[in-house]
Scaffold this active site. Structure first.
Site, PDB file in Angstrom:
ATOM      1  N   ASP A  69       5.578  18.530   3.087  1.00 61.27           N
ATOM      2  CA  ASP A  69       6.756  19.069   3.755  1.00 61.27           C
ATOM      3  C   ASP A  69       7.063  20.477   3.248  1.00 61.27           C
ATOM      4  O   ASP A  69       6.462  20.951   2.276  1.00 61.27           O
ATOM      5  CB  ASP A  69       7.933  18.111   3.480  1.00 61.27           C
ATOM      6  CG  ASP A  69       8.799  17.926   4.703  1.00 61.27           C
ATOM      7  OD1 ASP A  69       8.840  18.835   5.542  1.00 61.27           O
ATOM      8  OD2 ASP A  69       9.442  16.854   4.801  1.00 61.27           O
ATOM      9  N   TRP A 113       7.000  22.670  10.183  1.00 60.43           N
ATOM     10  CA  TRP A 113       7.727  22.642  11.473  1.00 60.43           C
ATOM     11  C   TRP A 113       7.454  23.898  12.309  1.00 60.43           C
ATOM     12  O   TRP A 113       8.314  24.367  13.046  1.00 60.43           O
ATOM     13  CB  TRP A 113       9.239  22.488  11.255  1.00 60.43           C
ATOM     14  CG  TRP A 113       9.582  21.662  10.058  1.00 60.43           C
ATOM     15  CD1 TRP A 113       9.368  20.327   9.925  1.00 60.43           C
ATOM     16  CD2 TRP A 113      10.173  22.118   8.829  1.00 60.43           C
ATOM     17  NE1 TRP A 113       9.784  19.919   8.693  1.00 60.43           N
ATOM     18  CE2 TRP A 113      10.290  20.989   7.998  1.00 60.43           C
ATOM     19  CE3 TRP A 113      10.618  23.352   8.366  1.00 60.43           C
ATOM     20  CZ2 TRP A 113      10.815  21.065   6.713  1.00 60.43           C
ATOM     21  CZ3 TRP A 113      11.139  23.431   7.091  1.00 60.43           C
ATOM     22  CH2 TRP A 113      11.237  22.303   6.288  1.00 60.43           C
ATOM     23  N   GLY A 114       6.269  24.450  12.159  1.00 64.42           N
ATOM     24  CA  GLY A 114       5.916  25.643  12.930  1.00 64.42           C
ATOM     25  C   GLY A 114       6.185  26.934  12.171  1.00 64.42           C
ATOM     26  O   GLY A 114       5.735  28.006  12.577  1.00 64.42           O
ATOM     27  N   GLU A 115       6.910  26.859  11.059  1.00 65.47           N
ATOM     28  CA  GLU A 115       7.218  28.086  10.307  1.00 65.47           C
ATOM     29  C   GLU A 115       5.922  28.708   9.798  1.00 65.47           C
ATOM     30  O   GLU A 115       5.059  28.020   9.248  1.00 65.47           O
ATOM     31  CB  GLU A 115       8.132  27.758   9.126  1.00 65.47           C
ATOM     32  CG  GLU A 115       8.784  29.015   8.600  1.00 65.47           C
ATOM     33  CD  GLU A 115       9.780  28.701   7.483  1.00 65.47           C
ATOM     34  OE1 GLU A 115      10.568  27.743   7.628  1.00 65.47           O
ATOM     35  OE2 GLU A 115       9.731  29.424   6.466  1.00 65.47           O
ATOM     36  N   ASP A 119      11.843  18.267  13.787  1.00 61.98           N
ATOM     37  CA  ASP A 119      11.677  16.806  13.836  1.00 61.98           C
ATOM     38  C   ASP A 119      11.984  16.282  15.244  1.00 61.98           C
ATOM     39  O   ASP A 119      12.881  16.780  15.925  1.00 61.98           O
ATOM     40  CB  ASP A 119      12.634  16.127  12.850  1.00 61.98           C
ATOM     41  CG  ASP A 119      12.166  16.311  11.410  1.00 61.98           C
ATOM     42  OD1 ASP A 119      11.182  17.043  11.186  1.00 61.98           O
ATOM     43  OD2 ASP A 119      12.791  15.729  10.514  1.00 61.98           O
TER      44      ASP A 119
HETATM   45  C1  GLA Z   1      11.194  16.539   7.229  1.00 61.07           C
HETATM   46  C2  GLA Z   1       9.967  16.112   8.037  1.00 61.07           C
HETATM   47  C3  GLA Z   1      10.154  14.680   8.514  1.00 61.07           C
HETATM   48  C4  GLA Z   1      10.353  13.749   7.319  1.00 61.07           C
HETATM   49  C5  GLA Z   1      11.540  14.250   6.510  1.00 61.07           C
HETATM   50  C6  GLA Z   1      11.688  13.515   5.179  1.00 61.07           C
HETATM   51  O1  GLA Z   1      12.319  16.626   8.015  1.00 61.07           O
HETATM   52  O2  GLA Z   1       9.782  16.974   9.125  1.00 61.07           O
HETATM   53  O3  GLA Z   1       9.029  14.266   9.267  1.00 61.07           O
HETATM   54  O4  GLA Z   1       9.192  13.719   6.538  1.00 61.07           O
HETATM   55  O5  GLA Z   1      11.410  15.626   6.172  1.00 61.07           O
HETATM   56  O6  GLA Z   1      12.808  13.994   4.511  1.00 61.07           O
END
Ligand code: GLA
Length: 518
Positions: free
Chosen positions: A161, A195-197, A216
């Site tokens: 993450d 997340w694309g960053e 997410d």
């Molecule tokens: C981020 C990720 C999720 C999950 C949560 C856990 O938001 O994108 O998929 O793993 O963290 O905290």
């Protein structure tokens, strides 16, 4: 003055064109050479349904059992394990240590449980100082020790993450983690989660196997159709960057979660399949409905996702809330086509063969991947009626046959044997590789590397292949022995390499063993 202005405009134009070209053109990236994830990874992860609570050993084991008993394992679902499930902390010596309150068998014990049942072990961590909730330590400053620990826990897949990373450079951080994984020596699927960053699609193929492209998909426990739609169309635009061993990841699926109707689940699954997205289920497998299971285990849809060419399909025509997805050539020369209707009423749509770029001299056959019916030959195109929020998911071919590509599972990923006495012994145990695809595979090839005490032979048994592991204990000293066996294969129709199979072999030798000479 005018000449200077013309020159400036011209230079700006050249600069913008180069910039646009650099932005849009996928580089000729080579995926990693570890043979991992040559088709999109499949599995189950807890976050979408459970969040942190109640992730623990009991929950993960129940899901493992459900993956096996439901038939999902045979349909290709493979990776399973805790997400941000408070499963470890950093001890005072700096080492990651299992949270035994939640995982009483230890993270290595859970690994053995998963491997024995023919599944692979996924864990979660973060590139920053802490995970998102701050309940677990991140890897920053401990990259090499942590990846060593993950390898010692025999993890096969790690999602990393991007929370609490202030001041860190995204490319450098994930590159360092990749180097740390390599140094740890265990083949591990690296799932980047920024997340694309940092636009990982542009660089991450060299350091990982999949990368999240977006935010997410939902808050834990609440499927959210609107967010899913945003994610689908954002991920679609990146289609040129995906391929075998390096995938765009629009997040774990919400198929079968409360809040979605059956048609919406079917649509999402079909979209994930045509986008060659990782199929990581996120619903509660213990209580899923029959229709959810049927969606998740539709082999004809999975066959499109797991196609050896690994092309990500994309939108070729969009008219308001109706989109036609194609551009996904499959291993046998057929094409996958999806008609997605986002309206609240039915839609009649005509798909023309000329639109999807497939010749139609004698008409084409159409396989409906949800009704499992073949029709044709159809000249010029086909008309479909698509119910609200639903799809028509089709395969189009010159031939009446619609072969399934390989869909692989095994009965175990852990061979564990124990010698007895002091005289040399030969011990043996098998691993069975099953293929649900319709084309017979060549025999799997054992990579060089098993130690002298281990030999592996491969034999055919119908659609399955049996690996016989023979262990000779002659001359071994008392101790624990471990080997990782790798097998490779080539899909015969496309000539493409298949994902390598890796499994662990453990041998316990309780006494020194003679070498057999009197
Ligand atoms: C981020 C990720 C999720 C999950 C949560 C856990 O938001 O994108 O998929 O793993 O963290 O905290």
């Amino acid at each position: 003055m005018r000449r200077a202005m013309t020159l400036a405009i011209w230079m700006a134009f050249v600069y913008c064109s180069i910039f646009a070209w650099v932005e849009r053109t996928p580089p000729n990236v080579r995926a990693l050479d570890d043979g991992l994830a040559l088709t999109p990874p499949m599995g189950w992860y807890p976050w979408n349904t459970f969040g942190q609570e109640p992730q623990n050993e009991k929950l993960i084991k129940e899901m493992v059992d459900a993956l096996v008993s439901s038939g999902m394992r045979e349909a290709g679902y493979l990776y399973v394990g805790p997400d941000e499930g408070i499963c470890f902390y950093r001890a005072s010596d700096g080492k990651l240590t299992t949270n035994l309150d939640r995982y009483p068998s230890g993270l290595r014990g859970l690994s053995d449980y998963i491997h024995k049942r023919g599944l692979k072990y996924a864990l979660y961590t973060d590139a920053g100082t802490h995970t998102c909730s701050k309940a677990m330590p991140g890897t920053k400053g401990h990259e090499f020790e942590d990846m060593r620990q993950f390898a010692d826990w025999r993890c096969d897949y790690v999602k990393i993450d991007w929370c609490n990373t202030e001041g860190q450079d995204v490319v450098k951080a994930y590159t360092l983690l990749h180097e740390a994984q390599r140094a740890a020596g265990r083949p591990i699927v690296h799932s980047l989660c920024s997340w694309g960053e940092g636009s990982p699609w542009k660089w991450a193929a060299a350091v990982g196997h999949l990368w999240r492209t977006t935010e997410d998909i939902c808050e834990p426990g609440r499927a959210d159709w609107e967010t899913a739609m945003r994610i689908v169309f954002a991920n679609e635009r990146l289609f040129e960057w995906a391929g075998p061993g390096h995938w765009n990841d629009p997040d774990m699926m919400i198929v079968g979660m409360p809040g979605l109707r059956e048609a919406q689940s079917r649509s999402l699954f079909s979209l994930w399949c045509i986008m060659a997205s990782p199929l990581i289920a996120g619903n509660d497998l213990r209580s899923m409905s029959k229709s959810t299971l049927q969606i998740l285990t539709n082999l004809e849809a999975i066959g499109v996702n797991q196609d050896p060419l690994g092309i990500q399909g994309h939108i070729i025509r969009r008219n308001g809330q109706i989109s036609i997805w194609a551009g996904k050539r499959l291993f046998d020369g057929s094409q996958a086509v999806l008609v997605f209707n986002q309206k609240s009423s039915s839609a009649d749509v005509r798909v023309l063969w000329s639109d999807i770029g497939i010749g139609n001299a004698a008409g084409l056959y159409v396989r409906d991947l949800w009704t499992h019916e073949t029709t044709g030959p159809h000249a010029d195109g086909i008309s479909v009626t698509v119910p609200p929020n639903d799809v028509a998911f089709l395969r189009i071919s010159k031939s009446k046959d619609f072969p399934l590509p390989p869909i692989i599972s095994t009965d175990t990923y852990l061979v564990s044997l124990r010698a007895t006495g002091t005289a040399p012994q030969t011990l043996s145990a098998t691993v069975t590789i099953r293929n649900q695809g319709s084309v017979e595979l060549p025999l799997w090839r054992v990579r060089e590397g098993p130690p002298v005490w281990l030999s592996v032979t491969v034999a055919r048994n119908g659609q399955s292949q049996i690996l016989t592991n023979r262990i000779s204990t002659a001359g071994l000293r008392k101790g624990f022995y471990h080997a990782v066996v790798r097998l490779d294969n080539t899909e015969p129709v496309s000539g493409r390499l298949m994902s390598a199979i890796y499994y662990d072999v453990d041998l316990e030798v309780p006494n020194d063993v003679g070498d057999g000479s009197k």
